[in-house]
Design a protein around this motif. Structure first.
Motif, PDB file in Angstrom:
ATOM      1  N   LEU A 157      61.381  44.310   5.197  1.00 39.58           N
ATOM      2  CA  LEU A 157      60.951  44.372   6.593  1.00 39.58           C
ATOM      3  C   LEU A 157      61.379  43.154   7.400  1.00 39.58           C
ATOM      4  N   TRP A 158      61.184  41.952   6.855  1.00 43.47           N
ATOM      5  CA  TRP A 158      61.526  40.753   7.649  1.00 43.47           C
ATOM      6  C   TRP A 158      62.188  39.637   6.874  1.00 43.47           C
ATOM      7  N   GLY A 159      62.701  39.925   5.695  1.00 43.06           N
ATOM      8  CA  GLY A 159      63.485  38.939   4.972  1.00 43.06           C
ATOM      9  C   GLY A 159      62.689  37.695   4.612  1.00 43.06           C
ATOM     10  N   ARG A 160      63.344  36.527   4.729  1.00 44.86           N
ATOM     11  CA  ARG A 160      62.687  35.249   4.423  1.00 44.86           C
ATOM     12  C   ARG A 160      62.182  34.605   5.722  1.00 44.86           C
ATOM     13  N   LEU A 161      61.388  35.357   6.452  1.00 40.37           N
ATOM     14  CA  LEU A 161      60.905  34.872   7.747  1.00 40.37           C
ATOM     15  C   LEU A 161      60.082  33.611   7.599  1.00 40.37           C
ATOM     16  N   ALA A 162      59.298  33.493   6.538  1.00 38.14           N
ATOM     17  CA  ALA A 162      58.460  32.311   6.337  1.00 38.14           C
ATOM     18  C   ALA A 162      59.307  31.047   6.197  1.00 38.14           C
ATOM     19  N   ALA A 163      60.536  31.205   5.722  1.00 35.82           N
ATOM     20  CA  ALA A 163      61.440  30.066   5.577  1.00 35.82           C
ATOM     21  C   ALA A 163      62.337  29.896   6.795  1.00 35.82           C
ATOM     22  N   GLU A 213      70.748  41.797   7.234  1.00 38.24           N
ATOM     23  CA  GLU A 213      70.012  42.846   7.948  1.00 38.24           C
ATOM     24  C   GLU A 213      69.537  43.881   6.927  1.00 38.24           C
ATOM     25  N   LEU A 214      69.046  45.016   7.390  1.00 36.35           N
ATOM     26  CA  LEU A 214      68.376  45.966   6.507  1.00 36.35           C
ATOM     27  C   LEU A 214      69.275  46.468   5.378  1.00 36.35           C
ATOM     28  N   PHE A 273      64.805  55.122   1.326  1.00 38.68           N
ATOM     29  CA  PHE A 273      63.885  54.371   2.184  1.00 38.68           C
ATOM     30  C   PHE A 273      64.637  53.736   3.349  1.00 38.68           C
ATOM     31  N   THR A 274      65.792  53.137   3.055  1.00 43.90           N
ATOM     32  CA  THR A 274      66.600  52.500   4.105  1.00 43.90           C
ATOM     33  C   THR A 274      67.038  53.518   5.155  1.00 43.90           C
ATOM     34  N   GLY A 275      67.498  54.685   4.695  1.00 45.31           N
ATOM     35  CA  GLY A 275      67.909  55.722   5.638  1.00 45.31           C
ATOM     36  C   GLY A 275      66.760  56.225   6.491  1.00 45.31           C
ATOM     37  N   VAL A 276      65.592  56.366   5.889  1.00 44.69           N
ATOM     38  CA  VAL A 276      64.408  56.810   6.643  1.00 44.69           C
ATOM     39  C   VAL A 276      64.035  55.789   7.708  1.00 44.69           C
ATOM     40  N   VAL A 277      64.141  54.509   7.379  1.00 44.16           N
ATOM     41  CA  VAL A 277      63.818  53.464   8.352  1.00 44.16           C
ATOM     42  C   VAL A 277      64.770  53.535   9.547  1.00 44.16           C
ATOM     43  N   TYR A 278      66.064  53.674   9.277  1.00 45.47           N
ATOM     44  CA  TYR A 278      67.030  53.805  10.379  1.00 45.47           C
ATOM     45  C   TYR A 278      66.707  55.035  11.228  1.00 45.47           C
ATOM     46  N   GLU A 305      64.228  32.302   8.117  1.00 47.15           N
ATOM     47  CA  GLU A 305      65.427  33.119   7.990  1.00 47.15           C
ATOM     48  C   GLU A 305      65.053  34.595   8.110  1.00 47.15           C
ATOM     49  N   PRO A 306      64.960  35.120   9.330  1.00 47.23           N
ATOM     50  CA  PRO A 306      64.605  36.536   9.488  1.00 47.23           C
ATOM     51  C   PRO A 306      65.666  37.435   8.875  1.00 47.23           C
ATOM     52  N   GLY A 307      65.233  38.565   8.377  1.00 43.13           N
ATOM     53  CA  GLY A 307      66.166  39.510   7.768  1.00 43.13           C
ATOM     54  C   GLY A 307      65.594  40.912   7.801  1.00 43.13           C
ATOM     55  N   GLY A 308      66.231  41.822   7.084  1.00 44.52           N
ATOM     56  CA  GLY A 308      65.738  43.183   6.994  1.00 44.52           C
ATOM     57  C   GLY A 308      65.634  43.892   8.329  1.00 44.52           C
ATOM     58  N   VAL A 309      64.571  44.658   8.472  1.00 43.64           N
ATOM     59  CA  VAL A 309      64.359  45.430   9.701  1.00 43.64           C
ATOM     60  C   VAL A 309      64.258  44.504  10.910  1.00 43.64           C
ATOM     61  N   LEU A 310      63.588  43.377  10.752  1.00 46.47           N
ATOM     62  CA  LEU A 310      63.417  42.450  11.870  1.00 46.47           C
ATOM     63  C   LEU A 310      64.761  41.963  12.386  1.00 46.47           C
ATOM     64  N   LEU A 311      65.648  41.553  11.504  1.00 43.08           N
ATOM     65  CA  LEU A 311      66.956  41.065  11.940  1.00 43.08           C
ATOM     66  C   LEU A 311      67.788  42.192  12.535  1.00 43.08           C
ATOM     67  N   THR A 312      67.674  43.396  11.980  1.00 40.27           N
ATOM     68  CA  THR A 312      68.356  44.554  12.559  1.00 40.27           C
ATOM     69  C   THR A 312      67.935  44.759  14.009  1.00 40.27           C
ATOM     70  N   LEU A 313      66.640  44.686  14.270  1.00 42.65           N
ATOM     71  CA  LEU A 313      66.141  44.869  15.637  1.00 42.65           C
ATOM     72  C   LEU A 313      66.565  43.719  16.544  1.00 42.65           C
ATOM     73  N   LEU A 314      66.537  42.501  16.023  1.00 46.90           N
ATOM     74  CA  LEU A 314      66.937  41.343  16.835  1.00 46.90           C
ATOM     75  C   LEU A 314      68.410  41.430  17.226  1.00 46.90           C
TER      76      LEU A 314
END
Length: 228
Positions: free
Chosen positions: A16-22, A180-181, A202-207, A24-33
């Motif tokens: 969903l958001w990668g290593r956001l705590a560090a 990204e995702l 799961f990835t396809g469903v999210v997209y 470094e946003p990733g996953g769905v969050l970075l895709t949206l950004l």
């Protein structure tokens, strides 16, 4: 089936958001950004280019159409590669991978936005321009106050389609390892090496859900906007 679900749940935060705590946003969050950043650059850029093409129908319009056809005729993956290797040479330093891909997506998408907007402008009755100029409007005022508001409303479905494609095109960032995702889904799959079908379904469903949400937002926005 249960094992695949457990793999997804165990890695859900990362997907969903990668290593956001560090930081470094990733996953769905970075895709949206990246989608939002590219859209915020491509939409006004494409509108401005369409305005120039409409305002100056001679050499300027021909040059813009040649540029747009060239960009749209090149696979996006090559545009990303070019940006990845050329931008450091131009700027004299390395740019963050997500920023580089966002700029490539914006450049690529602005050509489609320009074509869509100019088509919307050309579809409006020519008498509106004559009426506006008869009322004392300049050509620029006619474009920005009368023509563009109508054209943008009329081509909203086309713009939604362009930005849905933009959202899906962010998946090409995996070629330069931007997390990204699609990239993080591949990383999860390589790490656990089991249940790849569950991970990528799961990835396809999210997209799919993201694209549906964008479409529904556009429909609601159009319904709530007053008619011009």
């Amino acid at each position: 089936m249960i094992g695949g679900l457990n793999v997804i749940l165990d890695n859900l935060d990362y997907l969903l958001w990668g290593r956001l705590a560090a930081g470094e946003p990733g996953g769905v969050l970075l895709t949206l950004l990246m989608t939002l950043g590219a859209a915020l650059l491509a939409l006004p850029g494409g509108i401005a280019l369409a305005g120039l093409a409409w305002r100056y129908p001679g050499l300027v319009r021909k040059a813009l159409f040649v540029w747009a056809e060239l960009i749209r005729g090149i696979p996006l993956i090559f545009v990303i590669f070019w940006m990845w290797y050329l931008l450091p040479l131009i700027t004299g330093g390395d740019l963050p991978g997500a920023m580089t891909v966002t700029l490539a997506l914006a450049w690529f998408t602005s050509a489609s936005v320009m074509h869509s907007v100019i088509a919307g402008l050309n579809a409006l009755p020519a008498g509106q321009v004559e009426a506006a100029q008869a009322q004392g409007f300049s050509t620029q005022q006619t474009l920005w106050r009368i023509m563009l508001p109508q054209a943008l409303r009329n081509i909203l479905p086309s713009l939604v389609g362009i930005f849905i494609s933009l959202l899906k095109d962010t998946s090409l960032a995996f070629i330069v390892n931007v997390p990204e995702l699609t990239t993080v889904a591949g990383q999860v799959n390589n790490r656990v090496q089991i249940y790849p079908a569950a991970i990528f379904i799961f990835t396809g469903v999210v997209y799919y859900l993201l694209c549906c949400a964008l479409e529904q937002f556009a429909k609601r926005w159009r319904v709530t906007r007053p008619a011009l």
